[in-house]
Design a protein around this motif. Sequence first.
Motif, PDB file in Angstrom:
ATOM      1  N   GLN A   1     -14.513  36.300 -38.890  1.00 30.38           N
ATOM      2  CA  GLN A   1     -15.886  36.007 -38.468  1.00 30.38           C
ATOM      3  C   GLN A   1     -16.433  34.742 -39.114  1.00 30.38           C
ATOM      4  O   GLN A   1     -17.177  33.979 -38.485  1.00 30.38           O
ATOM      5  CB  GLN A   1     -16.783  37.218 -38.787  1.00 30.38           C
ATOM      6  N   SER A   2     -16.029  34.473 -40.369  1.00 31.30           N
ATOM      7  CA  SER A   2     -16.555  33.302 -41.071  1.00 31.30           C
ATOM      8  C   SER A   2     -16.058  31.991 -40.468  1.00 31.30           C
ATOM      9  O   SER A   2     -16.674  30.936 -40.660  1.00 31.30           O
ATOM     10  CB  SER A   2     -16.177  33.355 -42.555  1.00 31.30           C
ATOM     11  N   LEU A   3     -14.962  32.053 -39.713  1.00 31.13           N
ATOM     12  CA  LEU A   3     -14.382  30.865 -39.089  1.00 31.13           C
ATOM     13  C   LEU A   3     -14.433  30.914 -37.564  1.00 31.13           C
ATOM     14  O   LEU A   3     -13.977  29.977 -36.903  1.00 31.13           O
ATOM     15  CB  LEU A   3     -12.922  30.695 -39.543  1.00 31.13           C
ATOM     16  N   ARG A   4     -14.967  31.974 -37.012  1.00 29.60           N
ATOM     17  CA  ARG A   4     -14.961  32.148 -35.556  1.00 29.60           C
ATOM     18  C   ARG A   4     -15.679  31.004 -34.819  1.00 29.60           C
ATOM     19  O   ARG A   4     -15.146  30.484 -33.819  1.00 29.60           O
ATOM     20  CB  ARG A   4     -15.579  33.511 -35.201  1.00 29.60           C
ATOM     21  N   PRO A   5     -16.866  30.554 -35.262  1.00 27.54           N
ATOM     22  CA  PRO A   5     -17.499  29.443 -34.547  1.00 27.54           C
ATOM     23  C   PRO A   5     -16.649  28.174 -34.577  1.00 27.54           C
ATOM     24  O   PRO A   5     -16.614  27.419 -33.599  1.00 27.54           O
ATOM     25  CB  PRO A   5     -18.825  29.245 -35.299  1.00 27.54           C
ATOM     26  N   TRP A   6     -15.969  27.930 -35.685  1.00 25.31           N
ATOM     27  CA  TRP A   6     -15.074  26.774 -35.816  1.00 25.31           C
ATOM     28  C   TRP A   6     -13.908  26.907 -34.833  1.00 25.31           C
ATOM     29  O   TRP A   6     -13.573  25.961 -34.116  1.00 25.31           O
ATOM     30  CB  TRP A   6     -14.570  26.711 -37.250  1.00 25.31           C
ATOM     31  N   ALA A   7     -13.312  28.099 -34.798  1.00 23.44           N
ATOM     32  CA  ALA A   7     -12.187  28.346 -33.888  1.00 23.44           C
ATOM     33  C   ALA A   7     -12.609  28.173 -32.437  1.00 23.44           C
ATOM     34  O   ALA A   7     -11.881  27.573 -31.626  1.00 23.44           O
ATOM     35  CB  ALA A   7     -11.643  29.755 -34.126  1.00 23.44           C
ATOM     36  N   GLU A   8     -13.777  28.673 -32.086  1.00 25.25           N
ATOM     37  CA  GLU A   8     -14.251  28.568 -30.701  1.00 25.25           C
ATOM     38  C   GLU A   8     -14.569  27.113 -30.339  1.00 25.25           C
ATOM     39  O   GLU A   8     -14.344  26.685 -29.197  1.00 25.25           O
ATOM     40  CB  GLU A   8     -15.469  29.466 -30.499  1.00 25.25           C
ATOM     41  N   TYR A   9     -15.078  26.355 -31.289  1.00 21.81           N
ATOM     42  CA  TYR A   9     -15.330  24.928 -31.065  1.00 21.81           C
ATOM     43  C   TYR A   9     -14.020  24.211 -30.741  1.00 21.81           C
ATOM     44  O   TYR A   9     -13.944  23.414 -29.797  1.00 21.81           O
ATOM     45  CB  TYR A   9     -15.978  24.343 -32.322  1.00 21.81           C
ATOM     46  N   LEU A  10     -12.983  24.479 -31.517  1.00 21.90           N
ATOM     47  CA  LEU A  10     -11.676  23.840 -31.295  1.00 21.90           C
ATOM     48  C   LEU A  10     -11.080  24.272 -29.957  1.00 21.90           C
ATOM     49  O   LEU A  10     -10.496  23.462 -29.227  1.00 21.90           O
ATOM     50  CB  LEU A  10     -10.737  24.188 -32.443  1.00 21.90           C
ATOM     51  N   ALA A  11     -11.228  25.561 -29.643  1.00 20.58           N
ATOM     52  CA  ALA A  11     -10.722  26.061 -28.363  1.00 20.58           C
ATOM     53  C   ALA A  11     -11.435  25.385 -27.191  1.00 20.58           C
ATOM     54  O   ALA A  11     -10.814  25.020 -26.188  1.00 20.58           O
ATOM     55  CB  ALA A  11     -10.917  27.573 -28.290  1.00 20.58           C
ATOM     56  N   LYS A  12     -12.747  25.184 -27.323  1.00 14.39           N
ATOM     57  CA  LYS A  12     -13.533  24.536 -26.266  1.00 14.39           C
ATOM     58  C   LYS A  12     -13.069  23.095 -26.031  1.00 14.39           C
ATOM     59  O   LYS A  12     -13.222  22.557 -24.936  1.00 14.39           O
ATOM     60  CB  LYS A  12     -15.007  24.556 -26.655  1.00 14.39           C
ATOM     61  N   HIS A  13     -12.486  22.506 -27.082  1.00 18.21           N
ATOM     62  CA  HIS A  13     -11.977  21.132 -26.969  1.00 18.21           C
ATOM     63  C   HIS A  13     -10.507  21.098 -26.544  1.00 18.21           C
ATOM     64  O   HIS A  13      -9.844  20.068 -26.669  1.00 18.21           O
ATOM     65  CB  HIS A  13     -12.178  20.385 -28.285  1.00 18.21           C
ATOM     66  N   GLY A  14      -9.986  22.223 -26.071  1.00 14.64           N
ATOM     67  CA  GLY A  14      -8.669  22.244 -25.451  1.00 14.64           C
ATOM     68  C   GLY A  14      -7.497  22.502 -26.374  1.00 14.64           C
ATOM     69  O   GLY A  14      -6.338  22.396 -25.952  1.00 14.64           O
ATOM     70  N   LEU A  15      -7.756  22.864 -27.632  1.00 11.49           N
ATOM     71  CA  LEU A  15      -6.671  23.098 -28.567  1.00 11.49           C
ATOM     72  C   LEU A  15      -6.184  24.544 -28.503  1.00 11.49           C
ATOM     73  O   LEU A  15      -6.913  25.450 -28.095  1.00 11.49           O
ATOM     74  CB  LEU A  15      -7.121  22.781 -29.998  1.00 11.49           C
ATOM     75  N   THR A  16      -4.950  24.756 -28.891  1.00 12.62           N
ATOM     76  CA  THR A  16      -4.420  26.110 -29.061  1.00 12.62           C
ATOM     77  C   THR A  16      -4.806  26.578 -30.456  1.00 12.62           C
ATOM     78  O   THR A  16      -4.554  25.874 -31.441  1.00 12.62           O
ATOM     79  CB  THR A  16      -2.892  26.120 -28.877  1.00 12.62           C
ATOM     80  N   VAL A  17      -5.415  27.752 -30.547  1.00 10.42           N
ATOM     81  CA  VAL A  17      -6.019  28.190 -31.805  1.00 10.42           C
ATOM     82  C   VAL A  17      -5.532  29.575 -32.184  1.00 10.42           C
ATOM     83  O   VAL A  17      -5.446  30.480 -31.346  1.00 10.42           O
ATOM     84  CB  VAL A  17      -7.562  28.204 -31.689  1.00 10.42           C
ATOM     85  N   SER A  18      -5.230  29.750 -33.473  1.00  6.02           N
ATOM     86  CA  SER A  18      -4.874  31.064 -34.018  1.00  6.02           C
ATOM     87  C   SER A  18      -5.698  31.314 -35.282  1.00  6.02           C
ATOM     88  O   SER A  18      -5.670  30.517 -36.217  1.00  6.02           O
ATOM     89  CB  SER A  18      -3.383  31.122 -34.353  1.00  6.02           C
ATOM     90  N   LEU A  19      -6.447  32.410 -35.281  1.00  2.00           N
ATOM     91  CA  LEU A  19      -7.280  32.811 -36.425  1.00  2.00           C
ATOM     92  C   LEU A  19      -6.967  34.271 -36.747  1.00  2.00           C
ATOM     93  O   LEU A  19      -7.603  35.183 -36.224  1.00  2.00           O
ATOM     94  CB  LEU A  19      -8.761  32.609 -36.085  1.00  2.00           C
TER      95      LEU A  19
END
Length: 259
Positions: A30-48
């Motif tokens: 949860q502490s990194l979820r907004p960061w992960a979603e920001y990166l995902a919105k920019h087209g990156l593959t993300v794993s949290l």
Amino acid sequence: MPVLPGAEPYRHEGGEIGVLLCHGFTGSPQSLRPWAEYLAKHGLTVSLPLLPGHGTRWEDMQITGWQDWYAEVDRELRALRDRCAQVFVFGLSMGGALALRLAAKHGEAVNGLVVVNPGNKVHGVAARALPVARHFVRSVKGIVSDIAKEDSEEVGYDRIPLHAAHSLRNFFQLVDGDLPQVTQPLLLLHSPQDHVVPPADSARVLSRVSSTDVTEILLEQSYHVATLDHDADRIFDESYAFIGRLAPRAGEEGTATRG
């Protein structure tokens, strides 16, 4: 044991640039979820991922240690490498230490690092007492939600299990010895006002890594959990710009397949 609401792991299939995000000790994704979603919105593959023993109840951490937490992020890194052309590792607090060890051990498989208020040492008298105290005291007051921003709260434990804290102390010592093996480009962001990890830890990391491409940014408006604080947008933007400089194809449309 059910996972706390908001503490669930997060994954997103995007383009050929991957990012692994590592959360902190007694915290959760949860502490990194907004960061992960920001990166995902920019087209990156993300794993949290959710680290073992975290995100449920503090008692579940008593039977876990650094080997379990590191093994989880190591597995996630290998999975990202299988389907991405380049992989970056990000981390907050203990997650920063996990990221640094991954970089030291995996070398060129990690293309760059972004760490926020990275932990390097368990400080104070309590640290020296841990080897003995953990056999008599199960837990102490927690460290979650060190955030300057009003109405922003971290999902994590309100108690610190001392067996796990002792393992964290040992892990920090191990990572400190690994730091000279870190050669990747590094973006380190830290808060001068941090009530969990002192600025000395960031200074120690910067002084010991072998990276030549190093950027340090001060987060003047935030406390420890800066990814949920006033400087969160700056962290997100700076980290994406960092990836964009090192991986010009970041954000391109397409399936994440190794190139």
